[in-house]
Write a protein that holds these residues in place. Structure first.
Motif, PDB file in Angstrom:
ATOM      1  N   SER A  74      17.231   6.070  16.594  1.00  0.00           N
ATOM      2  CA  SER A  74      17.868   5.114  15.685  1.00  0.00           C
ATOM      3  C   SER A  74      17.527   3.727  16.226  1.00  0.00           C
ATOM      4  O   SER A  74      17.713   3.473  17.423  1.00  0.00           O
TER       5      SER A  74
ATOM      6  N   TYR B 152      29.864  -2.351  28.085  1.00  0.00           N
ATOM      7  CA  TYR B 152      28.818  -2.000  27.125  1.00  0.00           C
ATOM      8  C   TYR B 152      29.209  -2.399  25.719  1.00  0.00           C
ATOM      9  O   TYR B 152      30.147  -1.860  25.128  1.00  0.00           O
TER      10      TYR B 152
ATOM     11  N   SER C 294      27.434  -2.980  21.729  1.00  0.00           N
ATOM     12  CA  SER C 294      26.268  -2.548  20.963  1.00  0.00           C
ATOM     13  C   SER C 294      25.130  -3.523  21.232  1.00  0.00           C
ATOM     14  O   SER C 294      25.337  -4.741  21.233  1.00  0.00           O
TER      15      SER C 294
ATOM     16  N   SER D 131      30.335   5.073  19.868  1.00  0.00           N
ATOM     17  CA  SER D 131      29.469   5.786  18.927  1.00  0.00           C
ATOM     18  C   SER D 131      29.412   5.069  17.579  1.00  0.00           C
ATOM     19  O   SER D 131      29.318   5.694  16.529  1.00  0.00           O
TER      20      SER D 131
ATOM     21  N   PRO E 162      16.736   0.375  27.304  1.00  0.00           N
ATOM     22  CA  PRO E 162      17.923   1.148  26.945  1.00  0.00           C
ATOM     23  C   PRO E 162      18.512   1.910  28.125  1.00  0.00           C
ATOM     24  O   PRO E 162      17.778   2.403  29.001  1.00  0.00           O
TER      25      PRO E 162
ATOM     26  N   VAL F 103      13.199   5.903  20.521  1.00  0.00           N
ATOM     27  CA  VAL F 103      14.593   6.118  20.137  1.00  0.00           C
ATOM     28  C   VAL F 103      14.670   6.824  18.783  1.00  0.00           C
ATOM     29  O   VAL F 103      13.717   6.826  18.013  1.00  0.00           O
TER      30      VAL F 103
ATOM     31  N   CYS G 104      31.209   0.319  22.102  1.00  0.00           N
ATOM     32  CA  CYS G 104      30.411   0.786  20.970  1.00  0.00           C
ATOM     33  C   CYS G 104      31.103   1.984  20.308  1.00  0.00           C
ATOM     34  O   CYS G 104      31.178   2.085  19.092  1.00  0.00           O
TER      35      CYS G 104
ATOM     36  N   ARG H  14      19.266   1.396  18.996  1.00  0.00           N
ATOM     37  CA  ARG H  14      19.345   1.857  20.384  1.00  0.00           C
ATOM     38  C   ARG H  14      18.185   1.350  21.240  1.00  0.00           C
ATOM     39  O   ARG H  14      18.178   1.538  22.458  1.00  0.00           O
ATOM     40  N   SER H  15      17.208   0.720  20.635  1.00  0.00           N
ATOM     41  CA  SER H  15      15.968   0.378  21.333  1.00  0.00           C
ATOM     42  C   SER H  15      16.088  -0.823  22.252  1.00  0.00           C
ATOM     43  O   SER H  15      15.162  -1.112  23.012  1.00  0.00           O
TER      44      SER H  15
END
Length: 423
Positions: free
Chosen positions: A22, A394, A396, A59, A34, A20, A57, A25-26
């Motif tokens: 960032s 979804y 984070s 973004s 992911p 990833v 999330c 995101r992992s």
């Protein structure tokens, strides 16, 4: 069981550290790997296998209008036709700066950069250049990007003691960052006594939203303002998340407290890479090329980000801020009802801490500092996250991250959320 997401993630891990770009995101600590997304629209995005999700999330905050807002998309398309990077002066940053400064009475000038981290890095350098002092106070539980001086954690439980929370940060850098706990004004006063004439600034998220949602009392924030003024130090509000999301003027507007320097990001670019710092002229004139504090960036004030940000912010009227909060409150109430009822109360220990268009699903309430956060929060979050993910909802992928509403999370999306939760 193999799927396309797993295949791509394994491929990515061979080329990219952790697979990833960032760390959050992992899906670290989660049961699933992911999800890779191919498109987004409104309050939804679609993964590479064609499944759609309600996106909370957004973004990590900038998409206050939702994905692919038509007016923003049109402006970006027009800008793309003119060119997407100049490395030279252009009128679009002037337009955005004029729009912002005419509506932000606590600042006179602004400098656009490429990210929130870069904005903080520059703000810290500027504060040191203005005051001719080196030390910075930050608070445990506030995140200010991956600047060396901000990747510091409290050490040994001693006010002001610090150590790096990342490899590669020199001890000398850590020594100049003083760590205190949120809500501890006495600790702030003592820190100034212990480091008399050494502290350049206090930096704080006036609405800490990167290590949970730690809503601070007005008295604490006002106390920071009073202490900095009494000690010839600057107060930096990191409003990368809260700026233009909780109100047009961010927490500075809501609290009526005027910081010396403000850092912005996220909403200010409409979802494109951007950051900014702003202050009164007597502070900003210390920046190059006028003053001796250096900052530069080839892609600073990228024309696409400037145009996207301006169109986004033009839509954030008083009425739309009210609608944004109503949308989020509707979502929060639906989640609260479901958490209490699901599977005979499996998640009934969860509460939702909520401020304007931000919310945090957490086992507990009245959490204002890191020390109040339950120790098992990460472990408890896994089954909740995985269940919601399966339902096409979804969040984070981290227990400490907050959720975000948008203008696209309207009544139809709320009805869809109810349907998905109780399916």
């Amino acid at each position: 069981m193999s799927n396309l997401h797993t295949e791509i993630f394994e491929k990515s891990k061979k080329m990219v550290p952790g697979g990833v770009h960032s760390p959050v995101r992992s899906f670290k600590g989660m049961e699933s790997t992911p999800k890779f997304f191919k498109s987004a629209n409104g309050a939804y995005f679609t993964d590479i296998e064609g499944k759609d999700y309600i996106d909370f999330c957004m973004s990590f905050g900038p998409l206050v209008l939702g994905h692919q807002n038509p007016a923003v998309k049109e402006k970006l398309t027009q800008a793309l036709g003119r060119g997407w990077s100049y490395g030279a002066c252009e009128p679009y940053s002037v337009d955005l700066a004029e729009y912002l400064l005419s509506r932000l009475p606590h600042v006179d000038q602004i400098r656009f950069v490429n990210s929130g981290t870069e904005a903080v890095m520059t703000a810290l350098r500027l504060a040191r250049g203005v005051t001719k002092k080196n030390k910075i106070i930050k608070f445990n539980g506030c995140y200010h990007g991956h600047v060396d001086a901000m990747l510091i954690k409290a050490g040994s439980g001693l006010a002001g003691a610090a150590e790096s929370s990342s490899l590669g940060v020199p001890k000398g850098v850590a020594d100049d960052t003083l760590i205190l706990e949120l809500e501890d004004l006495d600790g702030v006063k003592k820190c100034f006594e212990d480091h008399k004439d050494e502290i350049a600034a206090i930096i704080v998220e006036p609405l800490p939203a990167n290590n949970g949602l730690l809503i601070q009392d007005q008295e604490f924030l006002q106390g920071l303002r009073d202490i900095t003024k009494a000690n010839d130090a600057l107060l930096i509000f990191d409003e990368v998340i809260s700026g233009f999301r909780v109100a047009f003027g961010g927490m500075a507007e809501l609290t009526g407290i005027t910081p010396d320097i403000v850092t912005y990001g996220k909403v200010i670019g409409g979802g494109l890479p951007v950051g900014a710092l702003a202050a009164k002229t007597e502070i900003m004139e210390h920046l190059a090329p006028v003053g001796g504090v250096y900052q530069a960036g080839t892609l600073s004030a990228n024309p696409l980000a400037m145009v996207g940000g301006l169109e986004t912010l033009k839509q954030m009227t008083k009425e739309n801020y009210e609608k944004l909060e109503q949308n989020t409150l509707r979502i929060v109430n639906i989640f609260k009802k479901w958490l209490a009822e699901y599977n005979d109360g499996q998640f009934s220990n969860y509460n939702i801490i909520h401020h304007s268009s931000l919310f945090w699903i957490v086992p507990g309430d009245k959490i204002k500092s890191v020390g109040n956060i339950p120790g098992n929060i990460g472990e408890d979050f896994v089954p909740l996250f995985e269940l919601l993910l399966e339902k096409g909802i979804y969040l984070s992928p981290n227990a400490y991250e907050v959720g975000f509403g948008s203008l696209a999370h309207d009544e139809d999306v709320a009805k869809d959320l109810e349907k998905r939760l109780w399916s």
